[in-house]
Design an enzyme around this catalytic site. Structure first.
Site, PDB file in Angstrom:
ATOM      1  N   LYS A  59       0.596  -0.953   0.355  1.00 41.58           N
ATOM      2  CA  LYS A  59      -0.230  -0.036   0.150  1.00 41.58           C
ATOM      3  C   LYS A  59       0.915   1.472   0.056  1.00 41.58           C
ATOM      4  CE  LYS A  59      -2.167  -0.851   4.269  1.00 41.58           C
ATOM      5  NZ  LYS A  59      -1.456  -2.315   4.178  1.00 41.58           N
ATOM      6  N   ARG A  78     -10.042   0.920   9.082  1.00 46.99           N
ATOM      7  CA  ARG A  78      -9.185  -0.373   9.005  1.00 46.99           C
ATOM      8  C   ARG A  78     -10.436  -1.327  10.046  1.00 46.99           C
ATOM      9  NH1 ARG A  78      -3.474   0.918   8.967  1.00 46.99           N
ATOM     10  NH2 ARG A  78      -2.294  -1.152   9.346  1.00 46.99           N
ATOM     11  N   ARG A 137      12.069  -5.605   5.284  1.00 44.83           N
ATOM     12  CA  ARG A 137      11.385  -4.098   4.697  1.00 44.83           C
ATOM     13  C   ARG A 137      12.787  -4.164   5.605  1.00 44.83           C
ATOM     14  NH1 ARG A 137       6.020  -1.776   5.232  1.00 44.83           N
ATOM     15  NH2 ARG A 137       5.678  -2.485   7.506  1.00 44.83           N
ATOM     16  N   ARG A 170      11.834  -1.784  11.187  1.00 44.18           N
ATOM     17  CA  ARG A 170      10.605  -1.706  11.403  1.00 44.18           C
ATOM     18  C   ARG A 170      10.073  -2.529  13.112  1.00 44.18           C
ATOM     19  NH1 ARG A 170       5.511   0.298   8.027  1.00 44.18           N
ATOM     20  NH2 ARG A 170       4.260  -0.635   9.693  1.00 44.18           N
ATOM     21  N   ARG A 215      -0.352  -8.955  13.052  1.00 43.72           N
ATOM     22  CA  ARG A 215      -0.683  -8.240  12.572  1.00 43.72           C
ATOM     23  C   ARG A 215      -1.781  -8.792  11.137  1.00 43.72           C
ATOM     24  NH1 ARG A 215       4.505  -5.246  10.404  1.00 43.72           N
ATOM     25  NH2 ARG A 215       3.310  -3.816   9.114  1.00 43.72           N
TER      26      ARG A 215
HETATM   27  P1  AP5 Z   1       4.635  -1.729   1.695  1.00 46.36           P
HETATM   28  O1  AP5 Z   1       4.382  -0.541   0.319  1.00 46.36           O
HETATM   29  O2  AP5 Z   1       5.729  -0.945   2.667  1.00 46.36           O
HETATM   30  O3  AP5 Z   1       3.203  -2.877   2.136  1.00 46.36           O
HETATM   31  P2  AP5 Z   1       1.963  -1.602   3.666  1.00 46.36           P
HETATM   32  O4  AP5 Z   1       1.257  -2.381   2.778  1.00 46.36           O
HETATM   33  O5  AP5 Z   1       2.435  -0.533   3.616  1.00 46.36           O
HETATM   34  O6  AP5 Z   1       2.373  -1.714   4.856  1.00 46.36           O
HETATM   35  P3  AP5 Z   1       2.386  -1.714   6.283  1.00 46.36           P
HETATM   36  O7  AP5 Z   1       3.258  -3.039   6.867  1.00 46.36           O
HETATM   37  O8  AP5 Z   1       3.336  -0.743   5.897  1.00 46.36           O
HETATM   38  O9  AP5 Z   1       0.922  -2.021   6.011  1.00 46.36           O
HETATM   39  P4  AP5 Z   1       0.497  -1.903   7.610  1.00 46.36           P
HETATM   40  O10 AP5 Z   1      -0.783  -1.563   7.143  1.00 46.36           O
HETATM   41  O11 AP5 Z   1       0.651  -3.198   8.247  1.00 46.36           O
HETATM   42  O12 AP5 Z   1       1.195  -0.820   8.546  1.00 46.36           O
HETATM   43  P5  AP5 Z   1       1.327   0.546   9.032  1.00 46.36           P
HETATM   44  O13 AP5 Z   1       2.457   1.382   8.394  1.00 46.36           O
HETATM   45  O14 AP5 Z   1      -0.524   1.275   8.328  1.00 46.36           O
HETATM   46  O15 AP5 Z   1       5.977  -3.089   1.791  1.00 46.36           O
HETATM   47  C1  AP5 Z   1       5.977  -3.718   1.989  1.00 46.36           C
HETATM   48  C2  AP5 Z   1       7.391  -4.468   1.579  1.00 46.36           C
HETATM   49  O16 AP5 Z   1       7.234  -4.408   0.489  1.00 46.36           O
HETATM   50  C3  AP5 Z   1       8.709  -3.308   1.814  1.00 46.36           C
HETATM   51  O17 AP5 Z   1       9.948  -3.799   1.573  1.00 46.36           O
HETATM   52  C4  AP5 Z   1       8.616  -2.698   0.072  1.00 46.36           C
HETATM   53  O18 AP5 Z   1       9.614  -2.472  -0.290  1.00 46.36           O
HETATM   54  C5  AP5 Z   1       8.321  -4.390  -0.698  1.00 46.36           C
HETATM   55  N1  AP5 Z   1       7.320  -4.695  -2.031  1.00 46.36           N
HETATM   56  C6  AP5 Z   1       6.422  -3.384  -1.929  1.00 46.36           C
HETATM   57  N2  AP5 Z   1       5.865  -4.446  -3.476  1.00 46.36           N
HETATM   58  C7  AP5 Z   1       6.402  -5.085  -4.059  1.00 46.36           C
HETATM   59  C8  AP5 Z   1       6.562  -5.780  -4.837  1.00 46.36           C
HETATM   60  N3  AP5 Z   1       5.677  -6.123  -5.587  1.00 46.36           N
HETATM   61  N4  AP5 Z   1       7.322  -7.002  -5.324  1.00 46.36           N
HETATM   62  C9  AP5 Z   1       8.172  -7.167  -3.951  1.00 46.36           C
HETATM   63  N5  AP5 Z   1       8.010  -6.311  -2.545  1.00 46.36           N
HETATM   64  C10 AP5 Z   1       7.341  -5.076  -2.502  1.00 46.36           C
HETATM   65  O19 AP5 Z   1       0.237   0.322   9.990  1.00 46.36           O
HETATM   66  C11 AP5 Z   1       1.365  -0.054  12.076  1.00 46.36           C
HETATM   67  C12 AP5 Z   1       0.449  -0.334  13.009  1.00 46.36           C
HETATM   68  O20 AP5 Z   1       0.239   1.525  13.497  1.00 46.36           O
HETATM   69  C13 AP5 Z   1      -0.257  -1.023  12.755  1.00 46.36           C
HETATM   70  O21 AP5 Z   1      -0.483  -2.245  13.304  1.00 46.36           O
HETATM   71  C14 AP5 Z   1      -1.256  -0.025  13.627  1.00 46.36           C
HETATM   72  O22 AP5 Z   1      -0.896  -0.212  15.373  1.00 46.36           O
HETATM   73  C15 AP5 Z   1      -1.565   1.641  13.954  1.00 46.36           C
HETATM   74  N6  AP5 Z   1      -2.256   1.927  12.884  1.00 46.36           N
HETATM   75  C16 AP5 Z   1      -2.296   2.164  11.430  1.00 46.36           C
HETATM   76  N7  AP5 Z   1      -3.365   2.996  11.027  1.00 46.36           N
HETATM   77  C17 AP5 Z   1      -4.167   2.349  12.060  1.00 46.36           C
HETATM   78  C18 AP5 Z   1      -5.518   2.875  11.928  1.00 46.36           C
HETATM   79  N8  AP5 Z   1      -6.436   3.185  10.712  1.00 46.36           N
HETATM   80  N9  AP5 Z   1      -7.053   2.248  12.971  1.00 46.36           N
HETATM   81  C19 AP5 Z   1      -5.856   2.141  13.796  1.00 46.36           C
HETATM   82  N10 AP5 Z   1      -4.146   1.192  13.607  1.00 46.36           N
HETATM   83  C20 AP5 Z   1      -3.314   1.767  12.367  1.00 46.36           C
END
Ligand code: AP5
Length: 213
Positions: free
Chosen positions: A13, A88, A127, A160, A171
């Site tokens: 994402k 979410r 990552r 991270r 997660r």
């Molecule tokens: P990346 O693009 O970083 O993936 P992502 O989907 O953004 O993953 P996140 O882990 O950031 O999402 P998340 O939803 O768990 O975490 P968030 O920060 O929102 O890609 C991942 C890896 O793959 C990278 O290394 C990239 O280079 C690689 N990659 C990408 N595309 C590729 C491809 N095509 N092929 C190969 N490799 C590829 O949330 C973190 C925490 O914050 C949550 O756990 C929660 O505690 C809190 N939080 C955030 N939002 C909320 C909410 N709305 N409500 C409650 N708590 C929340």
């Protein structure tokens, strides 16, 4: 354009969000990035959020809803925005519907990025993120030119805390329980489009652009 990026942790994402943001010149709003900044700066919000984030649990809805209500009213959102990591939960989705209605805005599309679970684990455990500018890399799939150093700003690349395998698995469970119901929520509104998240980053971006045409 108002867009939601939906999908399990690690499906890409954030990676696609950055590309969409550049192409369409609208901000990408990542709740995870906002929360990590608050944690780093040790604000009251950051202190509350940290305990949940470290375990891979969701931060309570009221905190997130309040944070997002303020964010989407900022000047840079006037031509639209891309939401990465919000909503979410069903409560967040309902609150977001109310925010849109109150502000006379309309949601265009919800892109659900689909990737199998084993691939997700390998993407997240490999990552690395820049501790200065937040740029995202992968040790195998998207490596920096120089090991451990950000191509964009020269900052140090770190893992991270929530990308350790046991937290990643939690997660994924939290995603299944709390966020997957949103697939049906947005399917019913006719706004959901599924994008295959397997393949090269650029290839997936082509699929995304096709959907947004
Ligand atoms: P990346 O693009 O970083 O993936 P992502 O989907 O953004 O993953 P996140 O882990 O950031 O999402 P998340 O939803 O768990 O975490 P968030 O920060 O929102 O890609 C991942 C890896 O793959 C990278 O290394 C990239 O280079 C690689 N990659 C990408 N595309 C590729 C491809 N095509 N092929 C190969 N490799 C590829 O949330 C973190 C925490 O914050 C949550 O756990 C929660 O505690 C809190 N939080 C955030 N939002 C909320 C909410 N709305 N409500 C409650 N708590 C929340």
């Amino acid at each position: 354009m108002i867009l939601i990026l939906l999908g399990a942790p690690g499906v890409g994402k954030g990676t696609q969000g950055v590309l969409i943001s550049k192409e369409y010149n609208i901000p990408q709003i990542s709740t995870g990035d906002i929360l990590r900044k608050e944690v780093k700066e040790q604000t009251e919000l950051g202190k509350k959020a940290k305990a949940y984030m470290d375990k891979g649990e969701l931060v309570p809805d009221d905190i997130i809803i309040d944070m997002m209500e303020k964010r989407i009213k900022q000047e840079d959102c006037k031509n639209g925005f891309i939401l990465d990591g919000f909503p979410r939960t069903t409560a967040q989705a309902k609150a977001f519907d109310e925010m849109l209605q109150k502000n006379g805005l309309n949601l265009d599309k919800v892109l659900l990025i689909d990737v199998p679970e084993e691939e997700i684990i390998s993407r997240l455990t490999g990552r690395r993120v820049c501790e200065s500018c937040g740029a995202v890399y992968h040790i195998k799939y998207n490596p920096p030119k120089e090991d451990g150093v950000c191509d964009k700003c020269g900052g140090k690349l770190i893992q991270r805390d929530d990308d350790k395998e046991e937290v990643v698995r939690n997660r994924l469970e939290v995603y299944k329980k709390s966020t997957m119901p949103l697939i049906y929520y947005y399917k019913n509104s006719g706004k959901l489009v599924v994008v295959d998240g397997m393949g090269e980053i650029e290839e997936i971006f082509e699929r995304v652009k096709e959907v947004l045409k």
